[in-house]
Write a protein that holds these residues in place. Structure first.
Motif, PDB file in Angstrom:
ATOM      1  N   TYR A   1       0.827  -1.210   0.000  1.00 13.70           N
ATOM      2  CA  TYR A   1       0.000   0.000   0.000  1.00 13.70           C
ATOM      3  C   TYR A   1       0.862   1.261   0.000  1.00 13.70           C
ATOM      4  O   TYR A   1       1.805   1.387   0.775  1.00 13.70           O
ATOM      5  N   LYS A   2       0.509   2.186  -0.880  1.00  9.44           N
ATOM      6  CA  LYS A   2       1.021   3.550  -0.812  1.00  9.44           C
ATOM      7  C   LYS A   2      -0.125   4.449  -0.353  1.00  9.44           C
ATOM      8  O   LYS A   2      -1.300   4.082  -0.490  1.00  9.44           O
ATOM      9  N   PHE A   3       0.222   5.622   0.175  1.00 13.57           N
ATOM     10  CA  PHE A   3      -0.785   6.533   0.724  1.00 13.57           C
ATOM     11  C   PHE A   3      -0.595   7.943   0.190  1.00 13.57           C
ATOM     12  O   PHE A   3       0.514   8.341  -0.175  1.00 13.57           O
ATOM     13  N   GLU A   4      -1.696   8.679   0.154  1.00 14.87           N
ATOM     14  CA  GLU A   4      -1.613  10.107  -0.169  1.00 14.87           C
ATOM     15  C   GLU A   4      -0.975  10.820   1.028  1.00 14.87           C
ATOM     16  O   GLU A   4      -1.461  10.712   2.156  1.00 14.87           O
ATOM     17  N   PRO A   5       0.113  11.555   0.822  1.00 16.65           N
ATOM     18  CA  PRO A   5       0.742  12.229   1.959  1.00 16.65           C
ATOM     19  C   PRO A   5      -0.132  13.370   2.474  1.00 16.65           C
ATOM     20  O   PRO A   5      -0.841  14.016   1.708  1.00 16.65           O
ATOM     21  N   LEU A   6      -0.057  13.597   3.782  1.00 11.33           N
ATOM     22  CA  LEU A   6      -0.714  14.751   4.395  1.00 11.33           C
ATOM     23  C   LEU A   6       0.354  15.831   4.560  1.00 11.33           C
ATOM     24  O   LEU A   6       1.255  15.707   5.403  1.00 11.33           O
ATOM     25  N   LEU A   7       0.280  16.876   3.751  1.00 10.82           N
ATOM     26  CA  LEU A   7       1.274  17.942   3.800  1.00 10.82           C
ATOM     27  C   LEU A   7       0.848  19.005   4.806  1.00 10.82           C
ATOM     28  O   LEU A   7      -0.272  19.509   4.754  1.00 10.82           O
ATOM     29  N   LYS A   8       1.745  19.336   5.722  1.00 14.01           N
ATOM     30  CA  LYS A   8       1.448  20.286   6.800  1.00 14.01           C
ATOM     31  C   LYS A   8       2.266  21.569   6.602  1.00 14.01           C
ATOM     32  O   LYS A   8       3.499  21.542   6.660  1.00 14.01           O
ATOM     33  N   GLN A   9       1.569  22.666   6.364  1.00 13.32           N
ATOM     34  CA  GLN A   9       2.249  23.957   6.272  1.00 13.32           C
ATOM     35  C   GLN A   9       2.466  24.509   7.680  1.00 13.32           C
ATOM     36  O   GLN A   9       1.549  24.517   8.502  1.00 13.32           O
ATOM     37  N   THR A  10       3.688  24.959   7.962  1.00  9.70           N
ATOM     38  CA  THR A  10       4.037  25.455   9.296  1.00  9.70           C
ATOM     39  C   THR A  10       4.824  26.757   9.159  1.00  9.70           C
ATOM     40  O   THR A  10       5.381  27.058   8.096  1.00  9.70           O
ATOM     41  N   ILE A  11       4.880  27.513  10.253  1.00 10.10           N
ATOM     42  CA  ILE A  11       5.617  28.778  10.214  1.00 10.10           C
ATOM     43  C   ILE A  11       7.118  28.532  10.028  1.00 10.10           C
ATOM     44  O   ILE A  11       7.837  29.403   9.550  1.00 10.10           O
TER      45      ILE A  11
ATOM     46  N   LEU B   1       2.425  24.420  -2.929  1.00 12.78           N
ATOM     47  CA  LEU B   1       2.377  24.751  -1.502  1.00 12.78           C
ATOM     48  C   LEU B   1       3.736  25.242  -1.024  1.00 12.78           C
ATOM     49  O   LEU B   1       4.773  24.701  -1.413  1.00 12.78           O
ATOM     50  N   GLU B   2       3.714  26.248  -0.168  1.00 11.93           N
ATOM     51  CA  GLU B   2       4.950  26.771   0.408  1.00 11.93           C
ATOM     52  C   GLU B   2       4.995  26.483   1.901  1.00 11.93           C
ATOM     53  O   GLU B   2       3.982  26.185   2.528  1.00 11.93           O
TER      54      GLU B   2
ATOM     55  N   GLY C   1       6.270  22.036   6.275  1.00 11.07           N
ATOM     56  CA  GLY C   1       7.167  21.576   7.337  1.00 11.07           C
ATOM     57  C   GLY C   1       7.157  20.074   7.513  1.00 11.07           C
ATOM     58  O   GLY C   1       8.163  19.477   7.904  1.00 11.07           O
ATOM     59  N   GLU C   2       6.019  19.436   7.234  1.00 13.24           N
ATOM     60  CA  GLU C   2       5.903  18.002   7.459  1.00 13.24           C
ATOM     61  C   GLU C   2       5.093  17.344   6.352  1.00 13.24           C
ATOM     62  O   GLU C   2       4.133  17.929   5.837  1.00 13.24           O
ATOM     63  N   SER C   3       5.472  16.130   6.005  1.00  9.31           N
ATOM     64  CA  SER C   3       4.642  15.242   5.197  1.00  9.31           C
ATOM     65  C   SER C   3       4.357  14.009   6.050  1.00  9.31           C
ATOM     66  O   SER C   3       5.279  13.267   6.394  1.00  9.31           O
ATOM     67  N   TRP C   4       3.096  13.832   6.423  1.00  7.62           N
ATOM     68  CA  TRP C   4       2.704  12.647   7.167  1.00  7.62           C
ATOM     69  C   TRP C   4       2.485  11.542   6.147  1.00  7.62           C
ATOM     70  O   TRP C   4       1.538  11.583   5.361  1.00  7.62           O
ATOM     71  N   GLU C   5       3.350  10.564   6.149  1.00  9.72           N
ATOM     72  CA  GLU C   5       3.377   9.529   5.123  1.00  9.72           C
ATOM     73  C   GLU C   5       2.405   8.389   5.421  1.00  9.72           C
ATOM     74  O   GLU C   5       1.693   7.911   4.542  1.00  9.72           O
ATOM     75  N   ILE C   6       2.455   7.924   6.646  1.00 13.68           N
ATOM     76  CA  ILE C   6       1.555   6.860   7.097  1.00 13.68           C
ATOM     77  C   ILE C   6       1.067   7.259   8.479  1.00 13.68           C
ATOM     78  O   ILE C   6       1.851   7.393   9.412  1.00 13.68           O
ATOM     79  N   SER C   7      -0.242   7.494   8.592  1.00 12.13           N
ATOM     80  CA  SER C   7      -0.790   8.017   9.845  1.00 12.13           C
ATOM     81  C   SER C   7      -2.169   7.463  10.129  1.00 12.13           C
ATOM     82  O   SER C   7      -3.043   7.480   9.264  1.00 12.13           O
ATOM     83  N   GLY C   8      -2.342   7.007  11.369  1.00  7.33           N
ATOM     84  CA  GLY C   8      -3.656   6.623  11.856  1.00  7.33           C
ATOM     85  C   GLY C   8      -4.131   7.568  12.944  1.00  7.33           C
ATOM     86  O   GLY C   8      -5.088   7.272  13.660  1.00  7.33           O
TER      87      GLY C   8
END
Length: 317
Positions: A2-12, A28-29, A32-39
């Motif tokens: 399984y591959k997943f859609e990353p959750l991209l987090k914009q941070t200061i 996106l600018e 700060g984070e890409s959540w790759e695999i998250s429950g």
């Protein structure tokens, strides 16, 4: 697989490394984070390939149970996936922080603590991070040092080089510094106590909240000589770089095809590509596998063939 859609987090404090690293078509600018695999609740990653495409990770766990995570893991964690995988790009210093262990977290009304590790990717030449205490301090001295802006004087500071590994058990004070780019493997937990934030103000002119008391209940005041994991990089062989009750992680640097045998392992396996490109084959299925990709193999996986010139992390519980 399984591959997943990353959750991209914009941070200061986010930078510009994650989008190109993951070969994403995005404008996106300050990511700060890409959540790759998250429950993590309300932050669940969604399957992006195959018959299960569109399902959340937690939905997969509920439907597949031990077939996905392994018998012992399902008994231990139930329907909650036990690991959270991230890429983190810090353009500015992150706050000095600490995470509680499970016992302390339960006492503080949280579901669980957080033990984690960092694998350093290609970072800025002057990138540094904090990990652990370099001198003995008491809880009272800790509070005084936070108040008088000297807490960093008590912390071990490291220059960051690609391939460095830092293990951060719950209770160890740490901070990612400006210019650092890391892959992070951690317990599924979002509990973080901010100890010190360099007296920075947010866009409204306010200081961010500090958790001095909660942090003081969580800190392990043990002092070690070295907080960087020592290992010898080796081609075409799995080199273990971290092992604890929450995850075991190895680094592979392949220049030739290799078959990974998981027939005796009662756990899912996550493969995180950190350099190069190749492909993964398993049970007649084939996936491309390049820098920035993260792949989840269910616990039923007996063996996987990895081909290409690719460096990756392998982690499981």
């Amino acid at each position: 697989m399984y591959k997943f859609e990353p959750l991209l987090k914009q941070t200061i404090w986010g930078g510009d490394k994650i989008i190109p690293f993951k070969h994403l078509n995005s404008s996106l600018e300050n990511v700060g984070e890409s959540w790759e695999i998250s429950g993590v609740k309300d932050n669940e990653t969604i399957v992006s390939n195959g018959e299960q495409k569109g399902k959340s990770l937690n939905q997969l766990v509920r439907e597949m149970k031990e077939l996905l995570v392994g018998k012992e893991n399902y008994l231990r964690f139930g329907d909650e996936f036990p690991l959270l995988i991230k890429f983190i790009d810090a353009r500015q210093d992150l706050s000095i922080q600490v995470h509680p262990d499970d016992e302390t977290a339960h006492r503080q009304g949280k579901s669980r603590g957080k033990t984690e590790m960092w694998y350093c990717l290609e970072s800025a030449s002057d990138a540094k991070l904090y990990n652990g205490l370099k001198k003995k301090i008491t809880p009272e001295e800790y509070k005084q040092m936070v108040e008088n802006d000297t807490i960093t004087d008590a912390l071990a500071r490291y220059e960051v080089h690609e391939g460095d590994v830092f293990f951060i058990p719950a209770g160890r004070i740490h901070a990612i510094g400006a210019g650092c780019f890391v892959a992070e493997i951690q317990q599924t937990s979002d509990v973080t106590y901010r100890i010190y934030d360099f007296k920075r103000k947010d866009k409204n002119g306010n200081y961010r909240e500090l958790h001095t008391q909660l942090a003081s209940e969580s800190i392990d005041y043990t002092v070690l000589d070295n907080y960087r994991a020592d290992y010898t990089p080796t081609k075409n062989e799995g080199i273990q770089v971290a092992s604890c009750p929450y995850f075991t992680t190895a680094v592979y640097d392949l220049t030739e095809a290799m078959t990974l045998d998981y027939s005796e392992l009662d756990s899912f396996v996550i493969l995180i590509a950190v350099k190069g490109e190749g492909k993964i084959s398993c049970n007649g299925e084939e996936l491309s596998f390049q820098m920035g990709d993260t792949v989840l193999l269910p616990a039923t996986t007996a063996e996987v063939k990895v081909e290409g010139e690719v460096k990756f992390l392998e982690t499981y519980v």
